[in-house]
Design an enzyme around this catalytic site. Structure first.
Site, PDB file in Angstrom:
ATOM      1  N   ASN A  14      12.145   8.286  -6.991  1.00 46.60           N
ATOM      2  CA  ASN A  14      11.391   9.364  -6.324  1.00 46.60           C
ATOM      3  C   ASN A  14      12.308  10.177  -5.412  1.00 46.60           C
ATOM      4  OD1 ASN A  14       8.364   9.479  -6.900  1.00 46.60           O
ATOM      5  ND2 ASN A  14       8.724   7.266  -6.717  1.00 46.60           N
ATOM      6  N   ARG A  65       8.449  -6.073  13.905  1.00 39.93           N
ATOM      7  CA  ARG A  65       8.259  -4.790  13.209  1.00 39.93           C
ATOM      8  C   ARG A  65       8.451  -3.632  14.183  1.00 39.93           C
ATOM      9  NH1 ARG A  65       6.432  -5.545   8.096  1.00 39.93           N
ATOM     10  NH2 ARG A  65       5.247  -7.430   7.680  1.00 39.93           N
ATOM     11  N   MET A  90       9.514  -0.301   1.292  1.00 38.90           N
ATOM     12  CA  MET A  90       8.653  -1.479   1.137  1.00 38.90           C
ATOM     13  C   MET A  90       8.468  -2.278   2.432  1.00 38.90           C
ATOM     14  SD  MET A  90       7.828  -0.824  -1.907  1.00 38.90           S
ATOM     15  CE  MET A  90       6.955  -2.238  -2.596  1.00 38.90           C
ATOM     16  N   ARG A  91       8.526  -1.593   3.561  1.00 35.51           N
ATOM     17  CA  ARG A  91       8.215  -2.238   4.847  1.00 35.51           C
ATOM     18  C   ARG A  91       6.923  -1.663   5.413  1.00 35.51           C
ATOM     19  NH1 ARG A  91      10.298  -6.752   5.034  1.00 35.51           N
ATOM     20  NH2 ARG A  91       9.783  -6.816   7.248  1.00 35.51           N
ATOM     21  N   ILE A  92       6.111  -2.540   5.999  1.00 33.87           N
ATOM     22  CA  ILE A  92       4.904  -2.078   6.680  1.00 33.87           C
ATOM     23  C   ILE A  92       5.307  -1.469   8.010  1.00 33.87           C
ATOM     24  CG2 ILE A  92       2.780  -2.839   7.809  1.00 33.87           C
ATOM     25  CD1 ILE A  92       2.549  -4.991   5.604  1.00 33.87           C
ATOM     26  N   ASN A 107       3.525   9.202   1.996  1.00 33.19           N
ATOM     27  CA  ASN A 107       3.876   8.034   1.185  1.00 33.19           C
ATOM     28  C   ASN A 107       3.367   8.257  -0.237  1.00 33.19           C
ATOM     29  OD1 ASN A 107       4.718   5.312   0.616  1.00 33.19           O
ATOM     30  ND2 ASN A 107       2.580   4.679   0.713  1.00 33.19           N
ATOM     31  N   HIS A 109       2.009   5.947  -3.470  1.00 32.54           N
ATOM     32  CA  HIS A 109       1.540   4.596  -3.768  1.00 32.54           C
ATOM     33  C   HIS A 109       1.062   4.548  -5.225  1.00 32.54           C
ATOM     34  CE1 HIS A 109       0.033   0.609  -2.956  1.00 32.54           C
ATOM     35  NE2 HIS A 109      -1.058   0.944  -3.617  1.00 32.54           N
ATOM     36  N   THR A 141      -1.071   6.788   7.859  1.00 34.81           N
ATOM     37  CA  THR A 141      -1.712   6.421   9.123  1.00 34.81           C
ATOM     38  C   THR A 141      -1.457   4.928   9.299  1.00 34.81           C
ATOM     39  OG1 THR A 141      -3.813   5.854   8.086  1.00 34.81           O
ATOM     40  CG2 THR A 141      -3.522   8.162   8.769  1.00 34.81           C
ATOM     41  N   LEU A 144      -2.669   0.374   6.294  1.00 36.42           N
ATOM     42  CA  LEU A 144      -1.748   0.242   5.160  1.00 36.42           C
ATOM     43  C   LEU A 144      -2.317   0.902   3.900  1.00 36.42           C
ATOM     44  CD1 LEU A 144       0.868  -1.005   3.952  1.00 36.42           C
ATOM     45  CD2 LEU A 144      -0.508  -2.994   3.347  1.00 36.42           C
TER      46      LEU A 144
HETATM   47  C1  GAR Z   1       7.382   3.687  -6.958  1.00 27.77           C
HETATM   48  O1  GAR Z   1       6.612   3.345  -8.086  1.00 27.77           O
HETATM   49  C2  GAR Z   1       6.509   3.874  -5.744  1.00 27.77           C
HETATM   50  O2  GAR Z   1       5.261   4.456  -6.048  1.00 27.77           O
HETATM   51  C3  GAR Z   1       6.331   2.448  -5.295  1.00 27.77           C
HETATM   52  O3  GAR Z   1       7.578   1.840  -5.483  1.00 27.77           O
HETATM   53  C4  GAR Z   1       8.271   2.506  -6.544  1.00 27.77           C
HETATM   54  C5  GAR Z   1       9.604   2.959  -6.018  1.00 27.77           C
HETATM   55  O4  GAR Z   1      10.385   3.451  -7.063  1.00 27.77           O
HETATM   56  N1  GAR Z   1       5.903   2.378  -3.939  1.00 27.77           N
HETATM   57  C6  GAR Z   1       5.198   1.359  -3.446  1.00 27.77           C
HETATM   58  O5  GAR Z   1       4.843   0.406  -4.106  1.00 27.77           O
HETATM   59  C7  GAR Z   1       4.850   1.495  -1.969  1.00 27.77           C
HETATM   60  N2  GAR Z   1       4.068   0.380  -1.544  1.00 27.77           N
HETATM   61  P1  GAR Z   1      11.647   4.353  -6.743  1.00 27.77           P
HETATM   62  O6  GAR Z   1      12.507   3.579  -5.752  1.00 27.77           O
HETATM   63  O7  GAR Z   1      12.330   4.490  -8.059  1.00 27.77           O
HETATM   64  O8  GAR Z   1      11.180   5.669  -6.193  1.00 27.77           O
END
Ligand code: GAR
Length: 210
Positions: A14, A65, A90-92, A107, A109, A141, A144
């Protein structure tokens, strides 16, 4: 020119979509910093290859955190980003980070929120017998994966799908919708308020714009 900070933890596909959108002129912005919590994130090398400044703030170096989040805020302070993009981060996050960037923190998701906040979204969609899956870009926000959706894209679930085949179908759309949401934000067309999100002053539905 607007300044974007991108937070990653892994592959950074992304993030790469943002690099490409800026290079193509689709986003009138520059990526001022890519920040990873994970020193081994493959995305750091991709950002370096594109000549973008990178840094690592390793969450393992902090006992809470909140302390980690305060370090993130300090790291972004000199960058003065107009937009902060969580791209597979991937951190809260706690309000220590979220509050200073409220309204300019997005974000992505990989589910049709409000379905499946948290991890393992594609496996959970398959196990539930869903016939469609997808991805949501939302304002962050403190709840989560619970902030107001901005834009959502759907894909069909096909017979024989695995979490991997489904993820591969969804990620293509992630790379399309995330820069669109960012563009709206940089054009100042999006607002976050008590009731949710608006685009051009119109309330965005709870599922986001489809
Ligand atoms: C993506 O699919 C994104 O939507 C997801 O992780 C992947 C990251 O891929 N995000 C989450 O799961 C957030 N909780 P990338 O590093 O190739 O962008």
């Amino acid at each position: 020119k607007a300044r974007i900070a991108i937070l990653i933890s892994g592959r950074g596909s992304n993030m790469q979509a943002f690099i490409d959108a800026c290079e193509a002129g689709e986003l009138d912005a520059s990526i001022a910093l890519v920040l990873s919590n994970n020193p081994d994130a493959a995305g750091l090398a991709r950002a370096n290859a594109a000549g973008i400044p990178t840094t690592c703030v390793n969450h393992r170096d902090f006992d809470s955190r909140e302390a980690f989040d305060a370090a993130l805020v300090r790291t972004l302070e000199p960058v003065q980003p107009d937009l902060v993009i969580l791209a597979g981060f991937m951190r809260i996050l706690t309000p220590v980070f979220i509050t200073p960037f409220a309204g300019k923190l997005l974000n992505i998701h990989p589910s049709l929120l409000p379905k499946y906040p948290g991890l393992d979204t594609h496996r959970r969609a398959l196990e539930a017998g869903d016939r469609e899956a997808g991805v949501t870009v939302h304002f962050v926000t403190p709840e989560l994966d619970g902030g107001p959706p901005i834009i959502q894209a759907k894909v069909p679930i096909e017979d024989g799908d695995t979490p991997e085949t489904l993820a591969a179908r969804v990620i293509v759309l992630e790379h399309v919708i995330y820069p669109i949401a960012a563009k709206w934000q940089l054009q100042r067309r999006l607002r976050l308020d008590q009731q949710g999100a608006t685009l051009d002053g119109k309330r965005i539905p709870a599922s986001g714009i489809n």
